[in-house]
Scaffold this motif. Sequence first.
Motif, mmCIF file in Angstrom:
data_model
loop_
_atom_site.group_PDB
_atom_site.id
_atom_site.type_symbol
_atom_site.label_atom_id
_atom_site.label_comp_id
_atom_site.label_asym_id
_atom_site.label_seq_id
_atom_site.Cartn_x
_atom_site.Cartn_y
_atom_site.Cartn_z
ATOM 1 N N ASN A 1 -5.559 -0.770 -7.420
ATOM 2 C CA ASN A 1 -5.467 -1.487 -6.148
ATOM 3 C C ASN A 1 -5.410 -2.998 -6.379
ATOM 4 O OD1 ASN A 1 -5.297 -1.484 -3.324
ATOM 5 N ND2 ASN A 1 -7.492 -1.896 -3.101
ATOM 6 N N ASP B 1 0.865 -1.186 0.000
ATOM 7 C CA ASP B 1 0.000 0.000 0.000
ATOM 8 C C ASP B 1 0.899 1.232 0.000
ATOM 9 O OD1 ASP B 1 -1.652 2.172 0.577
ATOM 10 O OD2 ASP B 1 -2.908 1.037 1.982
ATOM 11 N N PRO C 1 -5.203 2.140 -2.714
ATOM 12 C CA PRO C 1 -6.612 1.930 -2.342
ATOM 13 C C PRO C 1 -7.484 3.168 -2.557
ATOM 14 C CG PRO C 1 -5.137 1.111 -0.636
ATOM 15 C CD PRO C 1 -4.296 1.895 -1.591
ATOM 16 N N ARG D 1 0.068 -0.724 -4.464
ATOM 17 C CA ARG D 1 -1.392 -0.627 -4.411
ATOM 18 C C ARG D 1 -1.793 0.787 -3.996
ATOM 19 N NH1 ARG D 1 -0.120 -4.663 -6.428
ATOM 20 N NH2 ARG D 1 -0.500 -6.824 -5.757
#
Length: 716
Positions: free
Chosen positions: A552, A484, A544, A542
């Motif tokens: 993502n 992330d 989000p 990623r």
Amino acid sequence: MDGITQQIAKELGKSETHIQNVIDLIDEGNTIPFIARYRKEAHGAMDDTALRTLEERLKYLRNLAERKSEILRSIESQEKLTAELEEQINNAKTLAELEDIYRPYKPKRRTRATIAKEKGLEGLANALYEQAKDMESPEILAREYINPEKGVETVEDALAGASDIVAETVSDSAENRKKLRLLMQKTSRVTAKAAKDEDSVYSMYYEFNQPLNKMQGHQVLAVNRGEKEGFLKVSVETDRDSALKLLENDIIIFNSKSEDFLCSAIADSYDRLLYPSMENEVRTALTDAACEGAIKNFALNLKPLLMQPPVKGKVTMGLDPGYRMGCKVAVVDGTGKVLDTAVVYPTYGEKQKAEAIEKLSVLIKKYGVKHIAIGNGTASRETEKMTVELIHKCEGVSYMIVSEAGASVYSASKLAAEEFPQFDVNLRSAVSIARRLQDPLAELVKIEPKAIGVGQYQHDMPQKRLEESLDNVVEDCVNAVGVDINTASPSLLLRVAGLNAATAKNIVKYREENGAYTARKQIMKVPKLGAKAFEQCAGFLRVPESKNVLDNTGVHPESYEATEKLLALCDLTIKDVKNGSVESLADKVKSIGENKLAEECGIGVMTLRDIVKELQKPGRDPREALPPPVFRTDIMELTDLKQGMVLTGTVRNVIDFGAFVDIGVHQDGLVHISEICDKFIRHPSEVLSVGDDVKVVVLGVDEKKKRISLSIKQAK
């Protein structure tokens, strides 16, 4: 395709085309995770382990080719290069074989043989070695070489010098060394004896005698360490008569006039030059093989440890046990942010333990703590007992023992100081322990992999090779999970394919200055992150917060257009993916046909399959599919264990001779390799991995030595 490609293809059992494609991709600067994930059609879906092996062999064979060129140039400059010698060099398969061939031509320091040559005795040595039918006796031949000016005053002096030259010739022969090496591998024995009259952890090796070809890796590393620490005397014993006979049969012509002279020179060569050198070589080869095995085993253990399922979204309390300095406490929220810290002293006495329980109860209720992570170091047993009393007063709370290997390394590091400048070293360790439970991968990447402690004899390994191998494992794990970009630390980003220390820090700096990333394409705005780096890293990062759900997923930006086309051909849209309404995708792909869809979308079938998988689980962590960690609410003592008791435990370490299993007492129990399963296995890693939950039966308990013997096969 060149010989290197053909050789690797043969070794790995892969097509030459696939091997050459991978070599080309590596030479173009592509990373192994990128090649493994996004270039499957080019290499036939080889996994990252096979690709790493290919990369290592490529480096080795290219180094071999480079060394061959250096040796050829060196011998040619000496004007000694013949067509036959050149062919020998070009046909050498290993560096060891190559160096054996080069040995007679390698520039040497002054030896007894070179001194004898300076005295003009090379002709005598050659004549005696060649053993012509009409030759005179050695004594008569030697008379011609007497030269007092050069220090050759007698026949004996001349023969002694000639013997030195012959001894070195015998020792330098690649063929002799090859035959002696094979003899030693088949018949030699490794022996170890006590070097000190005192008990030690090496006592089992005080009268050790094992065939060289049956030496186990852990035995090699154990006797090496025992020798280094002065407890053992280690040697490789070879039958001298057999070795001398082997050499004599190849060199001496029966009834030659120089037979006695050559027998003496060969014996001198064996005792003074050949055997010491070969013993060292054989032990080095044993050690190298043992180290490679241990490094491979370390890597095998590290991967499942890093890939343990995270415990996300739960407020967690980390306890770093201790005696003198007390137990350090850190409470972190579901994202790992520190909420509070404290120090309690449960080992100081009953009063202090009661105060600790009261203080921790307040923190649990205040922040809604659900899990407690206890470091398994000093005073962890007492801390665990206190924790059990604590959670009996706090409903809904459970605990887990967490390995704190490397926590002190991290706590004292520059990275930890930058992350927690307001905390002392001990409190940083408590934070790390809590976070290890929440997300093992994200926390453990901050620590040197070799400090994590899931191997054997790691301090005896070639550190550069160990570090390289473990770094590869960490990189593969990080990229398999994905990162992330809006929460990842520089330490985690550093492990993403295509990123380095500078670009990882720049990604975080850009995030801090401009807010959260809202699209993958924003990554290209990060300073010093060019097009090639973006190509390598984008699929593993990623986002989000992005409006495009593909940002993502593991779908690479280069395949976005193909992905949208695939969805359209299946009567679906990106919006359906975002809403989780693509249950019918796999059936539609099967109905239309993978090959047809792949062709229409301009991608390979393997890429199409990967895209379909990603669209069905956008943003999902692959580790969540693994069995969750086991939490406890009660404690068991060593004295509670009885022979025959059946328990459930977790594999903590897999080593050459067995596996250590956590069964809920402070000491891990050992399952010997012979007690793992009914079928024959060469190594425990064939059936066990770190993190596996297993059913075991207690075979025995040695309370004095605090050793627990377990069996898996008898628990079935």
